[in-house]
Scaffold this active site. Sequence first.
Site, PDB file in Angstrom:
ATOM      1  N   TYR A  53       0.818  -1.214   0.000  1.00 31.35           N
ATOM      2  CA  TYR A  53       0.000   0.000   0.000  1.00 31.35           C
ATOM      3  C   TYR A  53       0.854   1.267   0.000  1.00 31.35           C
ATOM      4  CZ  TYR A  53      -4.270  -2.665   1.060  1.00 31.35           C
ATOM      5  OH  TYR A  53      -5.331  -3.518   1.022  1.00 31.35           O
ATOM      6  N   GLY A 215     -15.990   0.760  -4.098  1.00 36.79           N
ATOM      7  CA  GLY A 215     -15.191   1.891  -4.548  1.00 36.79           C
ATOM      8  C   GLY A 215     -15.940   3.208  -4.598  1.00 36.79           C
ATOM      9  N   GLY A 216     -17.027   3.320  -3.839  1.00 41.78           N
ATOM     10  CA  GLY A 216     -17.808   4.550  -3.816  1.00 41.78           C
ATOM     11  C   GLY A 216     -19.073   4.490  -4.640  1.00 41.78           C
ATOM     12  N   GLY A 220     -23.718   7.147  -2.974  1.00 41.32           N
ATOM     13  CA  GLY A 220     -24.449   8.294  -3.498  1.00 41.32           C
ATOM     14  C   GLY A 220     -23.765   8.911  -4.701  1.00 41.32           C
TER      15      GLY A 220
END
Length: 328
Positions: A53, A215-216, A220
């Site tokens: 990471y 991943g979002g 929304g």
Amino acid sequence: MRYTHLGRTALQISGICLGTLNLGVRADEPESYAILDTAVDYGINFVDTANQYGWQKYKGFSEEFLGSWFAQGGGRREKTVLATKVGNPMSEWPNESGLSARHIIASCEASLRRLGTDWIDLYQMHHIDRHAPWPEVWQAMETLTQQGKVRYVGSSNFAGWHIAEAQESAERRNFLGLVSEQSVYNLVTRHIELEVIPACVRYGVAVLPWSPLHGGLLSGVLRKLSEDRAMKSGQGRAAEAMELHRDAIAAYEKLCAEIDAEPAEVGLAWVMSRPGVTAPVVGPRSVEQLDSAVRAMDLRLSDDVLKRLDALFPPVGKGGPGPEAWAW
């Protein structure tokens, strides 16, 4: 904060695992430290990273950043159940990837140096290595646990039969073996319901869903796109799935508005409600996103809402585990 046990172990972990993929990368240093400190204030004690990471800057950056936070003292390391990973390539040089005994042990030593700690609570294999025989893998993990450098071993991105194979091999060695599996799992991606979750339940392995909001995509995204503030939810994993699921996402956001709940909190609440799930891994880019994840722990979805979510995002096949999911 609610606590649970990590699989069949006596180790207590928070019901949310704080992922560090965005810290120091998509979130700047002050905000990242604030996220970590706020997590402690909430009682979140489970923190996940990986040796790879931070690759956007350089591989190993995230472990170093987390180590700099531990170095601030105040019992930060002692309060943290620390998870990291091994297996993904750290360079193009031979033996710098995979699950050979050499790489497992060398990577553990390197992670300990970057993290500035003497031990890793949960050492996870980042991906299956089809060339590594289980006796070799378990010999390396046994060495690390005997040396006190690793407390528990987990997996990530394993198939159900990999978990079974790994666990049967470990049991023949009288070794604890796997205690957790970190898999992608959310309303859009439900494949692990077929065999991974049943295997984990059978062997007492904790299920730690990563990308619980895809991943979002489930945070929304359509509303954010209309307001020109989509950021990550308009990129990568979410963007790839957007066109395929646009109608379902629109209906999902409408449903969330009907029940007066934020889409991100509904998506997380759904994952937390699933049988076999222990703690989702959330990767906030701001303290506000962390606040939202914590609020999701108290959101209870009614049976009617759960049925409507199933209709919008159907499970694989007939639903449930295999073989019933595809056979009689």
